[in-house]
Write a protein that holds these residues in place. Structure first.
Motif, PDB file in Angstrom:
ATOM      1  N   ALA A 295      16.409   6.457  -4.799  1.00 27.14           N
ATOM      2  CA  ALA A 295      17.035   7.738  -5.146  1.00 27.14           C
ATOM      3  C   ALA A 295      16.314   8.384  -6.329  1.00 27.14           C
ATOM      4  O   ALA A 295      16.110   9.605  -6.367  1.00 27.14           O
ATOM      5  CB  ALA A 295      18.512   7.519  -5.468  1.00 27.14           C
ATOM      6  N   ARG A 296      15.887   7.552  -7.273  1.00 23.00           N
ATOM      7  CA  ARG A 296      15.153   8.063  -8.434  1.00 23.00           C
ATOM      8  C   ARG A 296      13.814   8.665  -8.005  1.00 23.00           C
ATOM      9  O   ARG A 296      13.377   9.696  -8.542  1.00 23.00           O
ATOM     10  CB  ARG A 296      14.951   6.913  -9.430  1.00 23.00           C
ATOM     11  CG  ARG A 296      14.328   7.290 -10.737  1.00 23.00           C
ATOM     12  CD  ARG A 296      14.676   6.259 -11.807  1.00 23.00           C
ATOM     13  NE  ARG A 296      14.429   4.895 -11.366  1.00 23.00           N
ATOM     14  CZ  ARG A 296      13.256   4.282 -11.454  1.00 23.00           C
ATOM     15  NH1 ARG A 296      12.207   4.932 -11.979  1.00 23.00           N
ATOM     16  NH2 ARG A 296      13.107   3.035 -11.049  1.00 23.00           N
ATOM     17  N   LEU A 297      13.190   8.026  -7.025  1.00 25.71           N
ATOM     18  CA  LEU A 297      11.933   8.547  -6.489  1.00 25.71           C
ATOM     19  C   LEU A 297      12.153   9.896  -5.803  1.00 25.71           C
ATOM     20  O   LEU A 297      11.373  10.841  -5.980  1.00 25.71           O
ATOM     21  CB  LEU A 297      11.337   7.544  -5.494  1.00 25.71           C
ATOM     22  CG  LEU A 297      10.074   7.975  -4.756  1.00 25.71           C
ATOM     23  CD1 LEU A 297       8.920   8.192  -5.729  1.00 25.71           C
ATOM     24  CD2 LEU A 297       9.688   6.932  -3.704  1.00 25.71           C
ATOM     25  N   LEU A 298      13.228   9.993  -5.036  1.00 28.16           N
ATOM     26  CA  LEU A 298      13.502  11.220  -4.289  1.00 28.16           C
ATOM     27  C   LEU A 298      13.832  12.402  -5.192  1.00 28.16           C
ATOM     28  O   LEU A 298      13.573  13.552  -4.836  1.00 28.16           O
ATOM     29  CB  LEU A 298      14.648  10.982  -3.299  1.00 28.16           C
ATOM     30  CG  LEU A 298      14.305  10.129  -2.077  1.00 28.16           C
ATOM     31  CD1 LEU A 298      15.564   9.743  -1.326  1.00 28.16           C
ATOM     32  CD2 LEU A 298      13.348  10.871  -1.160  1.00 28.16           C
ATOM     33  N   THR A 299      14.412  12.135  -6.325  1.00 22.50           N
ATOM     34  CA  THR A 299      14.793  13.226  -7.223  1.00 22.50           C
ATOM     35  C   THR A 299      13.716  13.554  -8.253  1.00 22.50           C
ATOM     36  O   THR A 299      13.851  14.534  -8.992  1.00 22.50           O
ATOM     37  CB  THR A 299      16.106  12.882  -7.958  1.00 22.50           C
ATOM     38  OG1 THR A 299      15.955  11.621  -8.634  1.00 22.50           O
ATOM     39  CG2 THR A 299      17.266  12.789  -6.983  1.00 22.50           C
ATOM     40  N   ALA A 300      12.665  12.755  -8.315  1.00 19.46           N
ATOM     41  CA  ALA A 300      11.566  13.025  -9.248  1.00 19.46           C
ATOM     42  C   ALA A 300      10.647  14.113  -8.687  1.00 19.46           C
ATOM     43  O   ALA A 300      10.550  14.289  -7.469  1.00 19.46           O
ATOM     44  CB  ALA A 300      10.768  11.746  -9.499  1.00 19.46           C
ATOM     45  N   PRO A 301       9.949  14.840  -9.542  1.00 21.16           N
ATOM     46  CA  PRO A 301       9.033  15.896  -9.082  1.00 21.16           C
ATOM     47  C   PRO A 301       7.695  15.312  -8.626  1.00 21.16           C
ATOM     48  O   PRO A 301       6.711  15.295  -9.375  1.00 21.16           O
ATOM     49  CB  PRO A 301       8.860  16.768 -10.328  1.00 21.16           C
ATOM     50  CG  PRO A 301       9.055  15.827 -11.475  1.00 21.16           C
ATOM     51  CD  PRO A 301      10.078  14.817 -11.019  1.00 21.16           C
ATOM     52  N   THR A 302       7.652  14.809  -7.402  1.00 22.71           N
ATOM     53  CA  THR A 302       6.422  14.224  -6.860  1.00 22.71           C
ATOM     54  C   THR A 302       5.865  15.108  -5.750  1.00 22.71           C
ATOM     55  O   THR A 302       6.489  16.090  -5.339  1.00 22.71           O
ATOM     56  CB  THR A 302       6.683  12.819  -6.282  1.00 22.71           C
ATOM     57  OG1 THR A 302       7.432  12.943  -5.064  1.00 22.71           O
ATOM     58  CG2 THR A 302       7.448  11.956  -7.266  1.00 22.71           C
ATOM     59  N   ASN A 303       4.706  14.727  -5.227  1.00 20.84           N
ATOM     60  CA  ASN A 303       4.108  15.407  -4.073  1.00 20.84           C
ATOM     61  C   ASN A 303       4.263  14.599  -2.794  1.00 20.84           C
ATOM     62  O   ASN A 303       3.569  14.864  -1.802  1.00 20.84           O
ATOM     63  CB  ASN A 303       2.623  15.668  -4.339  1.00 20.84           C
ATOM     64  CG  ASN A 303       2.407  16.714  -5.411  1.00 20.84           C
ATOM     65  OD1 ASN A 303       3.141  17.694  -5.484  1.00 20.84           O
ATOM     66  ND2 ASN A 303       1.411  16.501  -6.260  1.00 20.84           N
ATOM     67  N   ILE A 304       5.136  13.616  -2.789  1.00 14.52           N
ATOM     68  CA  ILE A 304       5.306  12.750  -1.620  1.00 14.52           C
ATOM     69  C   ILE A 304       5.961  13.533  -0.485  1.00 14.52           C
ATOM     70  O   ILE A 304       7.064  14.060  -0.618  1.00 14.52           O
ATOM     71  CB  ILE A 304       6.142  11.511  -1.978  1.00 14.52           C
ATOM     72  CG1 ILE A 304       5.360  10.642  -2.972  1.00 14.52           C
ATOM     73  CG2 ILE A 304       6.471  10.711  -0.720  1.00 14.52           C
ATOM     74  CD1 ILE A 304       6.131   9.448  -3.479  1.00 14.52           C
ATOM     75  N   ARG A 305       5.247  13.604   0.636  1.00 17.82           N
ATOM     76  CA  ARG A 305       5.726  14.307   1.821  1.00 17.82           C
ATOM     77  C   ARG A 305       6.335  13.364   2.852  1.00 17.82           C
ATOM     78  O   ARG A 305       7.196  13.764   3.629  1.00 17.82           O
ATOM     79  CB  ARG A 305       4.572  15.071   2.479  1.00 17.82           C
ATOM     80  CG  ARG A 305       3.846  16.044   1.557  1.00 17.82           C
ATOM     81  CD  ARG A 305       4.703  17.257   1.266  1.00 17.82           C
ATOM     82  NE  ARG A 305       3.956  18.269   0.514  1.00 17.82           N
ATOM     83  CZ  ARG A 305       3.992  18.416  -0.791  1.00 17.82           C
ATOM     84  NH1 ARG A 305       4.739  17.591  -1.524  1.00 17.82           N
ATOM     85  NH2 ARG A 305       3.303  19.362  -1.405  1.00 17.82           N
ATOM     86  N   VAL A 306       5.851  12.133   2.886  1.00 18.09           N
ATOM     87  CA  VAL A 306       6.288  11.159   3.885  1.00 18.09           C
ATOM     88  C   VAL A 306       6.749   9.892   3.171  1.00 18.09           C
ATOM     89  O   VAL A 306       6.007   9.322   2.363  1.00 18.09           O
ATOM     90  CB  VAL A 306       5.140  10.811   4.867  1.00 18.09           C
ATOM     91  CG1 VAL A 306       5.590   9.751   5.864  1.00 18.09           C
ATOM     92  CG2 VAL A 306       4.658  12.061   5.588  1.00 18.09           C
ATOM     93  N   LEU A 307       7.973   9.459   3.491  1.00 18.27           N
ATOM     94  CA  LEU A 307       8.521   8.245   2.887  1.00 18.27           C
ATOM     95  C   LEU A 307       9.139   7.381   3.973  1.00 18.27           C
ATOM     96  O   LEU A 307       9.989   7.836   4.745  1.00 18.27           O
ATOM     97  CB  LEU A 307       9.583   8.587   1.842  1.00 18.27           C
ATOM     98  CG  LEU A 307      10.270   7.402   1.154  1.00 18.27           C
ATOM     99  CD1 LEU A 307       9.257   6.568   0.354  1.00 18.27           C
ATOM    100  CD2 LEU A 307      11.393   7.884   0.247  1.00 18.27           C
ATOM    101  N   GLN A 308       8.684   6.137   4.050  1.00 17.32           N
ATOM    102  CA  GLN A 308       9.236   5.181   5.015  1.00 17.32           C
ATOM    103  C   GLN A 308       9.974   4.087   4.254  1.00 17.32           C
ATOM    104  O   GLN A 308       9.385   3.389   3.423  1.00 17.32           O
ATOM    105  CB  GLN A 308       8.121   4.571   5.859  1.00 17.32           C
ATOM    106  CG  GLN A 308       7.451   5.579   6.780  1.00 17.32           C
ATOM    107  CD  GLN A 308       6.346   4.943   7.589  1.00 17.32           C
ATOM    108  OE1 GLN A 308       5.448   4.299   7.053  1.00 17.32           O
ATOM    109  NE2 GLN A 308       6.397   5.116   8.901  1.00 17.32           N
ATOM    110  N   ILE A 309      11.274   3.945   4.561  1.00 16.83           N
ATOM    111  CA  ILE A 309      12.087   2.896   3.941  1.00 16.83           C
ATOM    112  C   ILE A 309      12.890   2.186   5.037  1.00 16.83           C
ATOM    113  O   ILE A 309      14.092   1.974   4.917  1.00 16.83           O
ATOM    114  CB  ILE A 309      13.010   3.455   2.837  1.00 16.83           C
ATOM    115  CG1 ILE A 309      13.789   4.679   3.329  1.00 16.83           C
ATOM    116  CG2 ILE A 309      12.211   3.804   1.595  1.00 16.83           C
ATOM    117  CD1 ILE A 309      14.822   5.178   2.335  1.00 16.83           C
TER     118      ILE A 309
END
Length: 374
Positions: free
Chosen positions: A304-318
């Protein structure tokens, strides 16, 4: 696929009897040819009169005997017919003898590559179509090398690979990388001029080895956009720390797959801390690293912390395993999606969810994401 071996034997025989050997490549994966038919195709290749652009005999149930016959024939052909662009012999057995035969072929390719590079194209050679074909194919370089699950001698092969600066995609997944091969691989990563994709899944790597490889790749300024797969190496928390310590400085890692490494929530936490600052990273896979229960709950908090941070991640697999690690903790991830501004694709397959969680996931997808697998 699905063609009986007797039919492939007839194809090889027909090609061998033909006076016109104008086949430009062989793309015959997953046909269970076996050593006997592979040897027949090797005989055809040894008579080739046109450049080979692709050699793809992946998953054909061959032992080192069949592979040696194929690779020795290919080496003989490319010595006078210019290099190929793709070699894929994945899911056949190379072992030591096949690895040495392939290494010899790679060195022939390297020598031919160097010869072609030093020979300028003559602009006065005219527009003749056949001549133009020869001129263009003389500039072909080996770009893709796929050796997944081949029981390869990686040290022998990587030593030869270092002579091929044109390589862009290398897949060594499923091959044990012994200690004596690590330094060769690190030197290859440090000196490569065009590498874009490196597959090292299921190679028995430890945290220190992964760190050495990543450091070599990240410090190589010739490689601007890397896709790295180090999944399924059982790296654990120690490996996560090594990855995190190294990846923070990265400016050229586009895709990172560290799935199935028993990272646990602690490992996920240190990875998240590191990748938040990596602006080049656009695709990240952290699947199958959590244990059900408290570990999943803590891991969901880090995600959740990753998702709310200002990153450039377009694709996330969990993704989970068949046991579905996330359970109710997946709700934490869905809540964070509402604040995410960068994600295009989220894969949460194989995580057990209640109906209400599935509805929340679909609503989040509808509002924020492109279509994703659930």
């Amino acid at each position: 696929r699905g063609i009986e071996s007797s039919a492939w034997a007839e194809v090889a025989e027909e090609l061998g009897d033909s006076d016109d050997h104008a086949v430009g490549g062989f793309v015959l994966p997953s046909n269970q040819l076996g050593d006997k038919i592979m040897t027949a195709f090797a005989a055809v290749i040894s008579k080739m009169e046109t450049p080979l652009t692709a050699i793809n005999f992946a998953n054909n149930a061959c032992t080192p005997k069949g592979m040696c016959a194929l690779l020795e024939a290919c080496a003989s052909a490319v010595a006078h017919l210019k290099p190929v662009a793709e070699i894929n012999v994945s899911d056949n057995r190379l072992e030591e003898s096949g690895s040495r035969a392939l290494a010899d072929m790679l060195r022939v390719l390297a020598a031919t590559d160097a010869e072609s590079a030093s020979t300028p194209i003559d602009p006065a050679s005219g527009p003749d179509a056949s001549n133009l074909y020869d001129r263009l194919t003389s500039r072909v370089r080996l770009v893709t090398l796929s050796l997944q699950n081949t029981k390869a001698d990686v040290r022998v092969l990587v030593s030869a690979m270092r002579e091929l600066p044109s390589l862009e995609s290398v897949n060594l997944s499923g091959n044990e990388i012994a200690f004596d091969a690590v330094q060769e691989l690190v030197q290859f990563c440090a000196s490569s001029q065009r590498l874009k994709v490196l597959g090292l899944s299921s190679c028995g790597l430890d945290g220190d080895t992964v760190q050495s490889i990543l450091q070599a790749l990240i410090s190589n300024v010739s490689l601007p956009r890397l896709r790295i797969d180090i999944s399924n190496n059982n790296l654990s928390f120690y490996g996560a720390q090594k990855i995190a310590d190294t990846i923070r400085a990265a400016t050229n890692v586009h895709t990172l797959n560290i799935s199935s490494n028993a990272l646990t929530s602690e490992g996920i936490g240190v990875i998240v801390d590191a990748v938040i600052s990596v602006s080049s990273l656009q695709a990240l896979s952290l699947s199958n690293n959590l244990r059900a229960g408290t570990d999943a709950e803590e891991g969901a908090g880090h995600l959740a912390r990753l998702l709310t941070a200002p990153t450039n991640i377009r694709v996330l697999q969990i993704c989970g395993s068949r046991g579905g690690e996330m359970g109710d903790a997946i709700q934490t991830v869905f809540k964070a999606l509402a604040r995410n501004r960068s994600l295009w694709h989220l894969d949460i397959s194989d995580n057990e969810m209640r109906m209400i969680d599935e509805m929340r996931a679909l609503e989040a997808v509808r509002r924020k994401l492109r279509p994703v697998p659930l």
